[in-house]
Design a protein around this motif. Structure first.
Motif, PDB file in Angstrom:
ATOM      1  N   GLU A 198       0.698  -1.216  -0.101  1.00 10.33           N
ATOM      2  CA  GLU A 198      -0.053  -0.062   0.033  1.00 10.33           C
ATOM      3  C   GLU A 198       0.890   1.289  -0.092  1.00 10.33           C
ATOM      4  O   GLU A 198       0.443   2.399  -0.049  1.00 10.33           O
ATOM      5  CB  GLU A 198      -0.889   0.058   1.141  1.00 10.33           C
ATOM      6  N   LEU A 199       2.056   1.085   0.220  1.00  9.20           N
ATOM      7  CA  LEU A 199       2.908   2.332   0.179  1.00  9.20           C
ATOM      8  C   LEU A 199       3.153   2.773  -1.320  1.00  9.20           C
ATOM      9  O   LEU A 199       3.057   2.162  -2.240  1.00  9.20           O
ATOM     10  CB  LEU A 199       4.344   1.836   0.698  1.00  9.20           C
ATOM     11  N   PRO A 200       3.673   4.120  -1.482  1.00 15.71           N
ATOM     12  CA  PRO A 200       3.745   4.634  -2.731  1.00 15.71           C
ATOM     13  C   PRO A 200       5.050   3.943  -3.285  1.00 15.71           C
ATOM     14  O   PRO A 200       5.787   3.425  -2.564  1.00 15.71           O
ATOM     15  CB  PRO A 200       4.146   6.194  -2.502  1.00 15.71           C
ATOM     16  N   LYS A 201       5.155   3.704  -4.612  1.00 12.95           N
ATOM     17  CA  LYS A 201       6.146   3.026  -5.239  1.00 12.95           C
ATOM     18  C   LYS A 201       7.409   4.143  -5.659  1.00 12.95           C
ATOM     19  O   LYS A 201       7.015   5.296  -6.033  1.00 12.95           O
ATOM     20  CB  LYS A 201       5.374   2.441  -6.637  1.00 12.95           C
ATOM     21  N   ILE A 202       8.561   3.294  -5.944  1.00 13.63           N
ATOM     22  CA  ILE A 202       9.635   3.919  -6.546  1.00 13.63           C
ATOM     23  C   ILE A 202      10.183   2.991  -7.421  1.00 13.63           C
ATOM     24  O   ILE A 202      10.391   1.742  -7.120  1.00 13.63           O
ATOM     25  CB  ILE A 202      10.822   4.557  -5.679  1.00 13.63           C
ATOM     26  N   LYS A 203      10.599   3.174  -8.647  1.00 13.22           N
ATOM     27  CA  LYS A 203      11.097   2.482  -9.711  1.00 13.22           C
ATOM     28  C   LYS A 203      12.727   2.135  -9.216  1.00 13.22           C
ATOM     29  O   LYS A 203      13.466   2.932  -8.815  1.00 13.22           O
ATOM     30  CB  LYS A 203      10.984   2.813 -11.087  1.00 13.22           C
ATOM     31  N   TYR A 204      13.026   0.623  -9.500  1.00 17.10           N
ATOM     32  CA  TYR A 204      14.286   0.088  -9.142  1.00 17.10           C
ATOM     33  C   TYR A 204      15.317   0.960  -9.906  1.00 17.10           C
ATOM     34  O   TYR A 204      16.452   1.112  -9.556  1.00 17.10           O
ATOM     35  CB  TYR A 204      14.395  -1.352  -9.530  1.00 17.10           C
ATOM     36  N   LYS A 205      15.181   1.535 -11.164  1.00 14.13           N
ATOM     37  CA  LYS A 205      16.321   2.136 -11.782  1.00 14.13           C
ATOM     38  C   LYS A 205      16.205   3.677 -11.480  1.00 14.13           C
ATOM     39  O   LYS A 205      17.285   4.176 -12.173  1.00 14.13           O
ATOM     40  CB  LYS A 205      15.610   1.991 -13.256  1.00 14.13           C
ATOM     41  N   ASP A 206      15.498   3.904 -10.505  1.00 15.13           N
ATOM     42  CA  ASP A 206      15.714   5.485 -10.023  1.00 15.13           C
ATOM     43  C   ASP A 206      17.140   5.853  -9.304  1.00 15.13           C
ATOM     44  O   ASP A 206      17.417   4.946  -8.595  1.00 15.13           O
ATOM     45  CB  ASP A 206      14.654   5.722  -8.874  1.00 15.13           C
ATOM     46  N   PRO A 207      17.856   6.692 -10.158  1.00 17.42           N
ATOM     47  CA  PRO A 207      19.223   6.903  -9.993  1.00 17.42           C
ATOM     48  C   PRO A 207      19.533   7.571  -8.499  1.00 17.42           C
ATOM     49  O   PRO A 207      20.531   7.636  -8.038  1.00 17.42           O
ATOM     50  CB  PRO A 207      19.779   8.173 -10.959  1.00 17.42           C
ATOM     51  N   ALA A 208      18.491   8.037  -7.855  1.00 15.31           N
ATOM     52  CA  ALA A 208      18.586   8.476  -6.456  1.00 15.31           C
ATOM     53  C   ALA A 208      18.543   7.201  -5.429  1.00 15.31           C
ATOM     54  O   ALA A 208      19.087   7.340  -4.196  1.00 15.31           O
ATOM     55  CB  ALA A 208      17.300   9.508  -6.104  1.00 15.31           C
ATOM     56  N   LEU A 209      18.181   6.111  -5.573  1.00 14.87           N
ATOM     57  CA  LEU A 209      18.127   4.962  -4.785  1.00 14.87           C
ATOM     58  C   LEU A 209      19.471   4.565  -4.484  1.00 14.87           C
ATOM     59  O   LEU A 209      20.408   4.454  -5.305  1.00 14.87           O
ATOM     60  CB  LEU A 209      17.457   3.677  -5.574  1.00 14.87           C
ATOM     61  N   PRO A 210      19.586   4.122  -3.159  1.00 18.48           N
ATOM     62  CA  PRO A 210      21.068   3.422  -2.814  1.00 18.48           C
ATOM     63  C   PRO A 210      21.444   2.263  -3.485  1.00 18.48           C
ATOM     64  O   PRO A 210      20.494   1.500  -3.972  1.00 18.48           O
ATOM     65  CB  PRO A 210      20.854   3.155  -1.369  1.00 18.48           C
ATOM     66  N   ASP A 211      22.708   2.086  -3.841  1.00 18.39           N
ATOM     67  CA  ASP A 211      23.152   0.853  -4.558  1.00 18.39           C
ATOM     68  C   ASP A 211      22.634  -0.428  -4.003  1.00 18.39           C
ATOM     69  O   ASP A 211      22.508  -1.642  -4.635  1.00 18.39           O
ATOM     70  CB  ASP A 211      24.686   0.616  -4.599  1.00 18.39           C
ATOM     71  N   ASN A 212      22.297  -0.276  -2.522  1.00 17.03           N
ATOM     72  CA  ASN A 212      22.051  -1.877  -1.975  1.00 17.03           C
ATOM     73  C   ASN A 212      20.342  -1.921  -1.905  1.00 17.03           C
ATOM     74  O   ASN A 212      19.784  -3.010  -1.453  1.00 17.03           O
ATOM     75  CB  ASN A 212      22.562  -1.805  -0.319  1.00 17.03           C
ATOM     76  N   ALA A 213      19.817  -0.990  -2.661  1.00 14.71           N
ATOM     77  CA  ALA A 213      18.389  -1.142  -2.671  1.00 14.71           C
ATOM     78  C   ALA A 213      17.821  -2.265  -3.814  1.00 14.71           C
ATOM     79  O   ALA A 213      18.333  -2.282  -5.066  1.00 14.71           O
ATOM     80  CB  ALA A 213      17.598   0.111  -2.999  1.00 14.71           C
ATOM     81  N   GLU A 214      17.062  -3.282  -3.499  1.00 10.15           N
ATOM     82  CA  GLU A 214      16.526  -4.453  -4.405  1.00 10.15           C
ATOM     83  C   GLU A 214      15.038  -4.324  -4.673  1.00 10.15           C
ATOM     84  O   GLU A 214      14.426  -3.603  -3.644  1.00 10.15           O
ATOM     85  CB  GLU A 214      17.007  -5.481  -3.685  1.00 10.15           C
ATOM     86  N   ILE A 215      14.659  -4.745  -5.372  1.00  8.11           N
ATOM     87  CA  ILE A 215      12.960  -4.932  -5.772  1.00  8.11           C
ATOM     88  C   ILE A 215      12.465  -5.549  -4.403  1.00  8.11           C
ATOM     89  O   ILE A 215      12.722  -6.655  -3.728  1.00  8.11           O
ATOM     90  CB  ILE A 215      12.632  -5.628  -6.937  1.00  8.11           C
ATOM     91  N   GLY A 216      11.280  -4.858  -3.762  1.00  7.60           N
ATOM     92  CA  GLY A 216      10.644  -5.393  -2.613  1.00  7.60           C
ATOM     93  C   GLY A 216      11.141  -4.561  -1.343  1.00  7.60           C
ATOM     94  O   GLY A 216      10.250  -4.813  -0.428  1.00  7.60           O
ATOM     95  N   ASP A 217      12.233  -3.963  -1.482  1.00  3.62           N
ATOM     96  CA  ASP A 217      12.797  -3.199  -0.244  1.00  3.62           C
ATOM     97  C   ASP A 217      11.850  -1.943  -0.058  1.00  3.62           C
ATOM     98  O   ASP A 217      11.302  -1.592  -1.049  1.00  3.62           O
ATOM     99  CB  ASP A 217      14.221  -2.889  -0.531  1.00  3.62           C
ATOM    100  N   VAL A 218      11.879  -1.453   0.887  1.00  2.00           N
ATOM    101  CA  VAL A 218      11.209  -0.138   1.206  1.00  2.00           C
ATOM    102  C   VAL A 218      12.104   0.744   1.798  1.00  2.00           C
ATOM    103  O   VAL A 218      13.012   0.514   2.676  1.00  2.00           O
ATOM    104  CB  VAL A 218      10.223  -0.137   2.497  1.00  2.00           C
ATOM    105  N   VAL A 219      12.194   1.832   1.260  1.00  2.00           N
ATOM    106  CA  VAL A 219      13.216   3.154   1.375  1.00  2.00           C
ATOM    107  C   VAL A 219      12.497   4.159   1.964  1.00  2.00           C
ATOM    108  O   VAL A 219      11.428   4.675   1.885  1.00  2.00           O
ATOM    109  CB  VAL A 219      13.760   3.620  -0.141  1.00  2.00           C
ATOM    110  N   GLU A 220      13.292   4.687   3.076  1.00  2.00           N
ATOM    111  CA  GLU A 220      12.937   5.976   3.803  1.00  2.00           C
ATOM    112  C   GLU A 220      13.519   6.983   3.070  1.00  2.00           C
ATOM    113  O   GLU A 220      14.774   6.909   2.966  1.00  2.00           O
ATOM    114  CB  GLU A 220      13.623   5.775   5.153  1.00  2.00           C
ATOM    115  N   ILE A 221      12.636   8.317   2.985  1.00  2.00           N
ATOM    116  CA  ILE A 221      13.257   9.246   2.408  1.00  2.00           C
ATOM    117  C   ILE A 221      13.014  10.370   3.119  1.00  2.00           C
ATOM    118  O   ILE A 221      11.976  10.703   3.683  1.00  2.00           O
ATOM    119  CB  ILE A 221      12.592   9.706   0.775  1.00  2.00           C
ATOM    120  N   VAL A 222      14.165  11.247   3.418  1.00  2.68           N
ATOM    121  CA  VAL A 222      13.859  12.243   4.359  1.00  2.68           C
ATOM    122  C   VAL A 222      14.253  13.660   3.701  1.00  2.68           C
ATOM    123  O   VAL A 222      15.348  13.829   3.191  1.00  2.68           O
ATOM    124  CB  VAL A 222      15.073  12.202   5.379  1.00  2.68           C
TER     125      VAL A 222
END
Length: 75
Positions: free
Chosen positions: A34-58
């Protein structure tokens, strides 16, 4: 090549561990999907982010100093 994730205007992105994620989901009484989504290819994602992970953005906020949002990494 420029590393966009290190640019001063890109907010901090952090992959949440399962324990922290479970606390966030319980606080909001929602499921991970139910969380908003972000694409795996987004250049702002950390290198260790994988599909299915949840990212906190501050982000900086004029009204609350910091705004924290959560995004589910998708394909």
């Amino acid at each position: 090549m420029v590393d966009v994730s290190q640019h001063e205007l890109v907010p901090e992105h952090t992959v949440l561990d399962e324990e922290t994620l479970n606390g966030v989901l319980a606080d909001y009484d929602i499921d991970r999907t139910e969380l908003p989504k972000i694409k795996y290819k987004d250049p702002a994602l950390p290198d260790n982010a994988e599909i299915g992970d949840v990212v906190e953005i501050v982000r900086d906020s004029r009204t609350t100093d910091e705004a924290v949002v959560y995004r589910l990494v998708i394909e």
